[in-house]
Motif scaffolding. Structure first.
Motif, PDB file in Angstrom:
ATOM      1  N   ALA A  15       0.840  -1.202   0.000  1.00 22.48           N
ATOM      2  CA  ALA A  15       0.000   0.000   0.000  1.00 22.48           C
ATOM      3  C   ALA A  15       0.871   1.247   0.000  1.00 22.48           C
ATOM      4  O   ALA A  15       0.601   2.217  -0.705  1.00 22.48           O
ATOM      5  CB  ALA A  15      -0.928  -0.003   1.214  1.00 22.48           C
ATOM      6  N   ALA A  16       1.956   1.197   0.788  1.00 25.45           N
ATOM      7  CA  ALA A  16       2.839   2.358   0.863  1.00 25.45           C
ATOM      8  C   ALA A  16       3.502   2.619  -0.492  1.00 25.45           C
ATOM      9  O   ALA A  16       3.798   3.756  -0.846  1.00 25.45           O
ATOM     10  CB  ALA A  16       3.902   2.149   1.943  1.00 25.45           C
TER      11      ALA A  16
ATOM     12  N   GLY B  98      -4.545   4.522   1.772  1.00 30.07           N
ATOM     13  CA  GLY B  98      -3.926   5.589   2.554  1.00 30.07           C
ATOM     14  C   GLY B  98      -3.656   5.153   3.986  1.00 30.07           C
ATOM     15  O   GLY B  98      -2.563   5.376   4.519  1.00 30.07           O
ATOM     16  N   VAL B  99      -4.660   4.492   4.591  1.00 27.40           N
ATOM     17  CA  VAL B  99      -4.500   4.081   5.988  1.00 27.40           C
ATOM     18  C   VAL B  99      -3.418   3.011   6.103  1.00 27.40           C
ATOM     19  O   VAL B  99      -2.543   3.079   6.973  1.00 27.40           O
ATOM     20  CB  VAL B  99      -5.847   3.570   6.551  1.00 27.40           C
ATOM     21  N   PHE B 100      -3.439   2.035   5.187  1.00 30.00           N
ATOM     22  CA  PHE B 100      -2.434   0.971   5.245  1.00 30.00           C
ATOM     23  C   PHE B 100      -1.029   1.531   5.057  1.00 30.00           C
ATOM     24  O   PHE B 100      -0.096   1.128   5.755  1.00 30.00           O
ATOM     25  CB  PHE B 100      -2.719  -0.097   4.181  1.00 30.00           C
ATOM     26  N   ILE B 167      -5.117  11.597   2.803  1.00 29.00           N
ATOM     27  CA  ILE B 167      -5.474  10.557   3.764  1.00 29.00           C
ATOM     28  C   ILE B 167      -4.232  10.002   4.446  1.00 29.00           C
ATOM     29  O   ILE B 167      -4.208   9.784   5.656  1.00 29.00           O
ATOM     30  CB  ILE B 167      -6.280   9.445   3.058  1.00 29.00           C
ATOM     31  N   MET B 168      -3.153   9.817   3.644  1.00 34.29           N
ATOM     32  CA  MET B 168      -1.914   9.312   4.227  1.00 34.29           C
ATOM     33  C   MET B 168      -1.399  10.250   5.315  1.00 34.29           C
ATOM     34  O   MET B 168      -1.049   9.818   6.407  1.00 34.29           O
ATOM     35  CB  MET B 168      -0.835   9.177   3.142  1.00 34.29           C
ATOM     36  N   ARG B 169      -1.370  11.551   4.989  1.00 30.02           N
ATOM     37  CA  ARG B 169      -0.779  12.505   5.932  1.00 30.02           C
ATOM     38  C   ARG B 169      -1.593  12.582   7.227  1.00 30.02           C
ATOM     39  O   ARG B 169      -1.036  12.499   8.321  1.00 30.02           O
ATOM     40  CB  ARG B 169      -0.698  13.889   5.278  1.00 30.02           C
ATOM     41  N   THR B 170      -2.927  12.690   7.087  1.00 34.29           N
ATOM     42  CA  THR B 170      -3.737  12.828   8.305  1.00 34.29           C
ATOM     43  C   THR B 170      -3.679  11.546   9.140  1.00 34.29           C
ATOM     44  O   THR B 170      -3.627  11.611  10.361  1.00 34.29           O
ATOM     45  CB  THR B 170      -5.202  13.152   7.967  1.00 34.29           C
TER      46      THR B 170
END
Lengths: 282, 292
Positions: A15-16, B98-100, B167-170
């Motif tokens: 995912a990253a 994003g969360v993963f 989403i990644m940043r938050t």
């Protein structure tokens, strides 16, 4: 159990990597579709050509490059002083109860869709410019005013944060030396926040140069060299959206190449932004 | 927030303040400048919202919300449905991704991990790319290369990439704000890393993640440039993932471009503004909850 742990870790890692993949794909697809057109037209003819006549297979995007630069410069001239002063107000002058209203208001300014801004420009600013100055009203000036408003929240947000981050000792020192509140803020605190403020301005420039819909609605979109402050202009972004709907072959590729030029502009601005941000973090 | 000092300054009497300003006309000038800037900003915002609302609300007729679009009623209902579908699909794609990836960066990666640095740089790059470039890419990749045609799916994938960095940043910030003692406690009780992440860390990070999701929804609602050449501008509601459909913002752009239905354009702008204001209010509410 061990297997599940490992599998999930790999899933998270994948995912990253999606954002790496996305950037790679964007670069590959834009460049692969845009570079051949630039080659066929010729780099100099494409970038510095003063005429854009798809009907005659003449593709020079210099007018659009100038258009984007002029409109962005105008937006900076209007948005930066206003945004910076507003940021100073919010960080150092604003009483708490007022701040509780102003802060969401500025956020709302950031959330308003660009079509709504564009429409507002179309029905309010364009007629006003037409009546006050000469011309049709759709002009460099109109687009600059509208974009200046649109980049306000970006500049305010970053500048306010960096002004707040200045150690209090700066302000206190200035006050102790007898400076008034205003002088202390303007001549010690704000200069100390310089690189953060610059980062905000650069981010605003990025927003302005990439803005599409609002600009299309108020800039007139004539694909010719800029003729004056109150004459119409077409930006790089507008060029893509307006003609992509019916373009074919080389014309279409030339539009994608326009996107490549815009992309490169934005990458340079981003680079500048991260350099400034790193400097302000130090 | 540091307001204590200013309050001490503000405590000086009005007369004293006036005398001080008269002694320092330049300070007075600076004060006037910042106040003027604040007034201008507020007036602009107030005028923009007020103007659209006053001009638009009278035109919010029932026909505008008819189920079917035709050139007489220029209904925005199909566009609203498309917007909802678009947001739903975008979130289904972007939120797990994003969360993963945030989980990987915060919970799994070791300090100085090369991949994390690259991911961070690419996410920063993504967040700076203008939406029209996303639109171009979406058209070249999803619409043409993958052969999906102008479709809701192509639009949703394009938007997913666009909102991914937000989403990644938050989420990253939310995960970082969970105290390490939570994790240590969980490990100490014998839970594995995976269980710790899902049972302990994620639940406490939910409000932060939620604010990121709401922010992204706001961006999807207002997006036009990225969707025109990916999801297309068909006026009816999409009946499958591969059919084209315009969202509300695209609908409004098309209306104002045609220039035939100015009143209805105002009304559409009102609906967009109200949605955005609701989203803004919710995110402000969550932010306040977070600050506590």
């Amino acid at each position: 159990m061990k297997f599940k742990e490992k599998a999930m870790e790999i899933l998270f890692l994948l995912a990253a990597c999606v954002s790496i993949l996305a950037v790679a794909l964007i670069c590959i697809f834009l460049f692969a579709n845009g570079i051949p057109a630039i080659k066929e037209i010729g780099l100099f003819d494409f970038l510095l050509g003063k005429e854009w006549r798809p009907g005659n297979d003449i593709y020079g995007i210099f007018p659009m490059i100038l258009g984007s630069i002029y409109v962005t410069a105008g937006a900076v001239l209007i948005g930066v002083p206003l945004g910076l002063l507003m940021a100073i107000f919010m960080a150092r002058f604003c009483p708490m109860p007022l701040y509780k209203i102003l802060h969401p208001a500025v956020e709302l300014l950031a959330d308003i869709p660009s079509v709504v801004y564009g429409f507002f420009g179309l029905v309010v600013i364009v007629p006003w410019v037409r009546d006050t100055f000469d011309g049709t009203g759709s002009s460099i000036f109109t687009a600059s005013v509208l974009l200046g408003i649109m980049i306000l929240p970006t500049i305010i947000g970053v500048a306010e944060t960096s002004i707040r981050a200045v150690p209090d000792s700066y302000y206190e020192g200035a006050r102790a030396l007898g400076a008034t509140h205003e002088r202390s803020v303007f001549f010690t605190v704000v200069p100390a926040a310089k690189s953060g403020i610059m980062a905000g301005i650069v981010l605003g420039v990025g927003r302005a140069i990439g803005e599409t819909m609002a600009v299309i609605m108020v800039a007139g979109n004539q694909a010719r060299m800029p003729a004056g402050l109150f004459k119409g202009i077409r930006t790089l972004t507008a060029n893509i959206v307006i003609e992509m709907g019916y373009a074919t072959d080389l014309h279409r590729e030339a539009l994608i190449a326009t996107g490549v030029v815009l992309f490169v502009f934005v990458l340079i601005i981003n680079l500048l932004f991260s350099v400034l941000k790193r400097r302000s973090a130090e | 927030m540091k307001y204590d000092k200013k309050e001490i300054i503000n405590r000086s009497s009005f007369k004293k303040t006036v005398i001080e300003y008269l002694k320092n006309p330049f300070s007075l000038f600076l004060w006037l400048l910042v106040v003027l800037a604040a007034v201008i900003t507020v007036v602009i915002l107030g005028f923009l919202i007020g103007y659209i609302l006053i001009k638009g609300i009278p035109h919010l007729t029932p026909e505008l919300f008819a189920w079917e679009y035709n050139s007489d009623n220029v209904s925005m209902m199909p566009a609203i449905i498309n917007t909802l579908i678009m947001i739903a699909i975008t979130m289904v794609i972007a939120v797990p991704l994003g969360v993963f990836s945030a989980i990987y960066m915060v919970e799994y990666a070791k300090k100085g991990n090369k991949i994390v640095n690259i991911v961070r740089i690419t996410a920063e790059t993504l967040s700076g790319i203008p939406s029209i470039v996303y639109g171009l890419f979406g058209m070249l990749f999803f619409v043409v290369a993958l052969g999906w045609g102008y479709s809701i799916l192509a639009g949703a994938f394009t938007l997913s990439i666009m909102v991914l960095p937000t989403i990644m940043r938050t989420t990253e910030e939310a995960l970082l704000s969970v105290p390490d003692s939570f994790r240590e406690g969980s490990f100490g009780l014998g839970a594995g890393r995976l269980r710790t992440v899902f049972k302990i860390v994620l639940p406490s990070a939910v409000p932060g993640i939620l604010s990121g999701i709401i922010l992204s929804i706001g961006r999807c609602v207002g997006e036009t440039a990225a969707l025109m050449y990916t999801a297309g501008t068909v006026t009816s509601a999409a009946n499958s993932l591969f059919s084209s459909g315009r969202t509300l913002a695209v609908h409004m752009y098309s209306l104002s471009r045609e220039g035939l239905h100015t009143d209805q354009t105002y009304a559409t702008a009102v609906v967009l503004l109200i949605i955005v204001m609701i989203i803004n209010f919710i995110s402000g509410f969550i932010a306040k909850k977070l600050a506590k």
